[in-house]
Design an enzyme around this catalytic site. Sequence first.
Site, PDB file in Angstrom:
ATOM      1  N   TRP A  29       0.847  -1.201   0.000  1.00 12.69           N
ATOM      2  CA  TRP A  29       0.000   0.000   0.000  1.00 12.69           C
ATOM      3  C   TRP A  29       0.882   1.250   0.000  1.00 12.69           C
ATOM      4  O   TRP A  29       1.880   1.320   0.720  1.00 12.69           O
ATOM      5  CB  TRP A  29      -0.875   0.026   1.255  1.00 12.69           C
ATOM      6  CG  TRP A  29      -2.308  -0.375   1.046  1.00 12.69           C
ATOM      7  CD1 TRP A  29      -2.798  -1.645   0.960  1.00 12.69           C
ATOM      8  CD2 TRP A  29      -3.424   0.503   0.917  1.00 12.69           C
ATOM      9  NE1 TRP A  29      -4.165  -1.603   0.802  1.00 12.69           N
ATOM     10  CE2 TRP A  29      -4.572  -0.308   0.752  1.00 12.69           C
ATOM     11  CE3 TRP A  29      -3.557   1.899   0.915  1.00 12.69           C
ATOM     12  CZ2 TRP A  29      -5.850   0.227   0.603  1.00 12.69           C
ATOM     13  CZ3 TRP A  29      -4.834   2.438   0.771  1.00 12.69           C
ATOM     14  CH2 TRP A  29      -5.955   1.602   0.615  1.00 12.69           C
ATOM     15  N   PHE A  64      -1.134  -3.517   7.879  1.00 14.50           N
ATOM     16  CA  PHE A  64      -1.724  -4.412   8.885  1.00 14.50           C
ATOM     17  C   PHE A  64      -1.041  -5.772   8.866  1.00 14.50           C
ATOM     18  O   PHE A  64      -0.988  -6.458   9.883  1.00 14.50           O
ATOM     19  CB  PHE A  64      -3.226  -4.563   8.645  1.00 14.50           C
ATOM     20  CG  PHE A  64      -3.959  -5.195   9.792  1.00 14.50           C
ATOM     21  CD1 PHE A  64      -4.229  -6.558   9.778  1.00 14.50           C
ATOM     22  CD2 PHE A  64      -4.356  -4.440  10.889  1.00 14.50           C
ATOM     23  CE1 PHE A  64      -4.894  -7.154  10.836  1.00 14.50           C
ATOM     24  CE2 PHE A  64      -5.018  -5.026  11.957  1.00 14.50           C
ATOM     25  CZ  PHE A  64      -5.280  -6.390  11.929  1.00 14.50           C
ATOM     26  N   VAL A  88       0.656   4.546   6.255  1.00 15.78           N
ATOM     27  CA  VAL A  88      -0.795   4.580   6.447  1.00 15.78           C
ATOM     28  C   VAL A  88      -1.237   6.040   6.343  1.00 15.78           C
ATOM     29  O   VAL A  88      -0.728   6.892   7.081  1.00 15.78           O
ATOM     30  CB  VAL A  88      -1.199   3.994   7.806  1.00 15.78           C
ATOM     31  CG1 VAL A  88      -2.714   3.814   7.880  1.00 15.78           C
ATOM     32  CG2 VAL A  88      -0.515   2.646   8.043  1.00 15.78           C
ATOM     33  N   HIS A  95     -10.819   3.757   9.584  1.00 16.52           N
ATOM     34  CA  HIS A  95      -9.976   2.594   9.251  1.00 16.52           C
ATOM     35  C   HIS A  95      -8.514   2.867   9.574  1.00 16.52           C
ATOM     36  O   HIS A  95      -7.785   1.998  10.050  1.00 16.52           O
ATOM     37  CB  HIS A  95     -10.161   2.249   7.774  1.00 16.52           C
ATOM     38  CG  HIS A  95      -9.651   0.900   7.424  1.00 16.52           C
ATOM     39  ND1 HIS A  95      -8.951   0.647   6.273  1.00 16.52           N
ATOM     40  CD2 HIS A  95      -9.704  -0.272   8.088  1.00 16.52           C
ATOM     41  CE1 HIS A  95      -8.609  -0.624   6.242  1.00 16.52           C
ATOM     42  NE2 HIS A  95      -9.066  -1.211   7.323  1.00 16.52           N
ATOM     43  N   PHE A 120       9.833  -0.194  14.125  1.00 15.28           N
ATOM     44  CA  PHE A 120       8.592   0.413  13.628  1.00 15.28           C
ATOM     45  C   PHE A 120       8.923   1.533  12.649  1.00 15.28           C
ATOM     46  O   PHE A 120       9.153   2.677  13.044  1.00 15.28           O
ATOM     47  CB  PHE A 120       7.788   0.955  14.819  1.00 15.28           C
ATOM     48  CG  PHE A 120       6.430   1.476  14.461  1.00 15.28           C
ATOM     49  CD1 PHE A 120       6.181   2.842  14.402  1.00 15.28           C
ATOM     50  CD2 PHE A 120       5.379   0.616  14.200  1.00 15.28           C
ATOM     51  CE1 PHE A 120       4.911   3.339  14.087  1.00 15.28           C
ATOM     52  CE2 PHE A 120       4.115   1.086  13.893  1.00 15.28           C
ATOM     53  CZ  PHE A 120       3.896   2.457  13.830  1.00 15.28           C
TER      54      PHE A 120
HETATM   55  N1  LIG Z   1      -5.373   2.202   3.814  1.00 10.57           N
HETATM   56  C1  LIG Z   1      -4.132   1.642   4.000  1.00 10.57           C
HETATM   57  C2  LIG Z   1      -3.935   0.283   4.163  1.00 10.57           C
HETATM   58  N2  LIG Z   1      -4.990  -0.562   4.147  1.00 10.57           N
HETATM   59  C3  LIG Z   1      -4.851  -2.003   4.006  1.00 10.57           C
HETATM   60  C4  LIG Z   1      -4.512  -2.701   5.332  1.00 10.57           C
HETATM   61  O1  LIG Z   1      -3.168  -2.464   5.721  1.00 10.57           O
HETATM   62  C5  LIG Z   1      -4.688  -4.232   5.163  1.00 10.57           C
HETATM   63  O2  LIG Z   1      -3.834  -4.680   4.128  1.00 10.57           O
HETATM   64  C6  LIG Z   1      -6.128  -4.598   4.854  1.00 10.57           C
HETATM   65  O3  LIG Z   1      -6.963  -4.047   5.854  1.00 10.57           O
HETATM   66  C7  LIG Z   1      -6.317  -6.128   4.810  1.00 10.57           C
HETATM   67  O4  LIG Z   1      -5.940  -6.703   6.028  1.00 10.57           O
HETATM   68  N3  LIG Z   1      -2.699  -0.221   4.354  1.00 10.57           N
HETATM   69  C8  LIG Z   1      -1.588   0.611   4.376  1.00 10.57           C
HETATM   70  O5  LIG Z   1      -0.458   0.145   4.532  1.00 10.57           O
HETATM   71  N4  LIG Z   1      -1.772   1.950   4.213  1.00 10.57           N
HETATM   72  C9  LIG Z   1      -3.005   2.505   4.029  1.00 10.57           C
HETATM   73  O6  LIG Z   1      -3.101   3.761   3.891  1.00 10.57           O
HETATM   74  C1  LIG Z   2      -5.933   4.066   6.086  1.00  7.07           C
HETATM   75  C2  LIG Z   2      -6.976   3.543   5.193  1.00  7.07           C
HETATM   76  O1  LIG Z   2      -7.419   2.417   5.260  1.00  7.07           O
HETATM   77  C3  LIG Z   2      -7.568   4.533   4.278  1.00  7.07           C
HETATM   78  O2  LIG Z   2      -6.608   4.919   3.334  1.00  7.07           O
HETATM   79  C4  LIG Z   2      -8.782   3.953   3.551  1.00  7.07           C
HETATM   80  O3  LIG Z   2      -9.525   5.061   3.185  1.00  7.07           O
HETATM   81  P1  LIG Z   2     -11.016   5.267   3.753  1.00  7.07           P
HETATM   82  O4  LIG Z   2     -10.902   5.479   5.259  1.00  7.07           O
HETATM   83  O5  LIG Z   2     -11.513   6.506   3.042  1.00  7.07           O
HETATM   84  O6  LIG Z   2     -11.820   4.032   3.406  1.00  7.07           O
END
Ligand SMILES: Nc1c(NC[C@H](O)[C@H](O)[C@H](O)CO)[nH]c(=O)[nH]c1=O
Ligand SMILES: CC(=O)[C@@H](O)COP(=O)(O)O
Length: 169
Positions: A29, A64, A88, A95, A120
Amino acid sequence: MATKDLSQYDTKSVPSAEKMRFGIVVAEWNLEVTSALAEGAVNTLKKHGASDENIKVKFVPGSFELPLGAQYFAEMDNIDAVLLLGCVIQGETRHFDFICDGVTKGTVDLNLKFNKPFVFGVLTTNTQQQALDRAGGKHGNKGDEAAVTAIKMVDLKQQFRKKAKRAGF
Ligand SMILES: Nc1c(NC[C@H](O)[C@H](O)[C@H](O)CO)[nH]c(=O)[nH]c1=O
Ligand SMILES: CC(=O)[C@@H](O)COP(=O)(O)O
């Protein structure tokens, strides 16, 4: 409050990483950002003596999944430290909060479970620009910071091990 330059550090304070073995887990991501973090981390590890064969990089879907990917390294490879690199970025919903909470707690748990450094290196930003600024931009590269942290923590553990050996433990 001024943001610290993540790539500014006292190079003399960093031990040699020559014999250290590193795993790097990178989230796919925001790959433009996370690949820059990984580049910074690898370059910094090598700058301080780590060899190519002692730096192993693996990718996971998102931040995650970073703790589980790191645990695979710890369980299936003779690794001294693992760097967790992700980005992230706040979206419209909560989320963001749950991902950040999960990767943070997962990383802390790994440090204590395996008694070795899991670093981290996850950016948690409001905007993509803030992330780019910390992945080789005006605020340096968090990958550099993660690499220096990993080297110092591996060295610290080695210091304690030597002391314990001398004391007969
Ligand atoms: N929105 C972001 C994500 N979302 C995906 C989660 O990390 C994970 O892969 C999913 O929920 C399935 O378990 N991940 C990031 O690294 N950065 C983001 O902004
Ligand atoms: C951190 C996330 O999961 C985010 O980028 C996803 O976007 P949203 O909160 O608008 O669904």
